[in-house]
Scaffold this active site. Structure first.
Site: not given
Ligand SMILES: C[S@@+](CC[C@H](N)C(=O)[O-])C[C@H]1O[C@@H](n2cnc3c(N)ncnc32)[C@H](O)[C@@H]1O
Length: 198
Positions: A28, A30, A35
């Site tokens: 998602t 957030s 944010h």
């Molecule tokens: C809650 S979302 C963050 C959303 C982002 N802040 C935005 O504004 O759209 C978390 C993100 O972390 C990524 N993620 C999860 N594990 C990760 C990893 N080990 N390295 C890089 N990205 C990762 C997911 O694919 C996802 O896009």
């Protein structure tokens, strides 16, 4: 946040709702209040000319807000482990604020955010947008003196499993000060196979 249009980063209905919205790949964008909270906690470090790392950059929205705050002499690295999300976030920023890419104020890279991105560090601000099992030492190592990291970390008490949003400050002498900010609920900081399987 008023200068970065969330509708260009969140293609589900109701992009301005104060809720997480799906962006595909089991994750998602957030909620706006999270944010806003993250940007306010990092605001002193996201000053003109600063360098920032956005781990789990997803839609690119928060990276774009950070790029606005650090100004034209600053730099934001968004690291994300799903290559398709890197393409999507690049397209989103190109449609919203193309000069952020032209000026190299934002760079999106595919990688495991748990390892950070030492090549462009050290960073004044590091934001982690997914919950880690333990605080990644690599990210602490990539903080500049005076820098601040915020990261949700899984905590277990008895049978209860929850997440604490931790703030980590690197002091001028290189020592670290940690503080629990509040309990949160983020998607896991994990590997792509685990994320896409759920
Ligand atoms: C809650 S979302 C963050 C959303 C982002 N802040 C935005 O504004 O759209 C978390 C993100 O972390 C990524 N993620 C999860 N594990 C990760 C990893 N080990 N390295 C890089 N990205 C990762 C997911 O694919 C996802 O896009």
């Amino acid at each position: 946040m008023l200068t970065v249009d969330r509708a260009k980063y969140c293609h589900e209905s109701d992009p301005y709702l104060d809720r997480p919205r799906r962006i595909g790949y089991n994750v998602t964008i957030s909620a706006p209040h999270m944010h806003a909270y993250a940007l306010s906690i990092l605001s002193n470090q996201l000053s003109d000319g600063a360098k920032a790392l956005d781990v789990g950059s997803g839609s690119g929205y928060l990276s774009a807000c950070m790029a606005y705050m650090v100004g034209s002499h600053g730099r934001v690295i968004g690291i994300e482990h799903i290559p398709e999300l890197i393409e999507i976030s690049t397209r989103n920023v190109r449609e919203d604020n193309p000069h952020f890419l032209k000026e190299s104020r934002i760079k999106f890279i595919v990688g495991d955010g748990r390892l950070g991105h030492a090549a462009d560090g050290p960073y004044n601000a590091i934001h982690v947008g997914a919950a880690a099992d333990t605080l990644p030492q690599e990210l602490i190592d990539q903080l500049a003196p005076g820098g601040r990291l915020i990261c949700p970390v899984v905590a277990i008490e008895g049978f209860q499993r929850f997440q604490d949003l931790l703030q980590v400050d690197k002091n001028a002498d290189g020592t670290i000060t940690k503080k629990k900010l509040m309990q949160v609920s983020y998607v896991p900081l994990t590997d792509p196979t685990t994320q896409l399987r759920n």
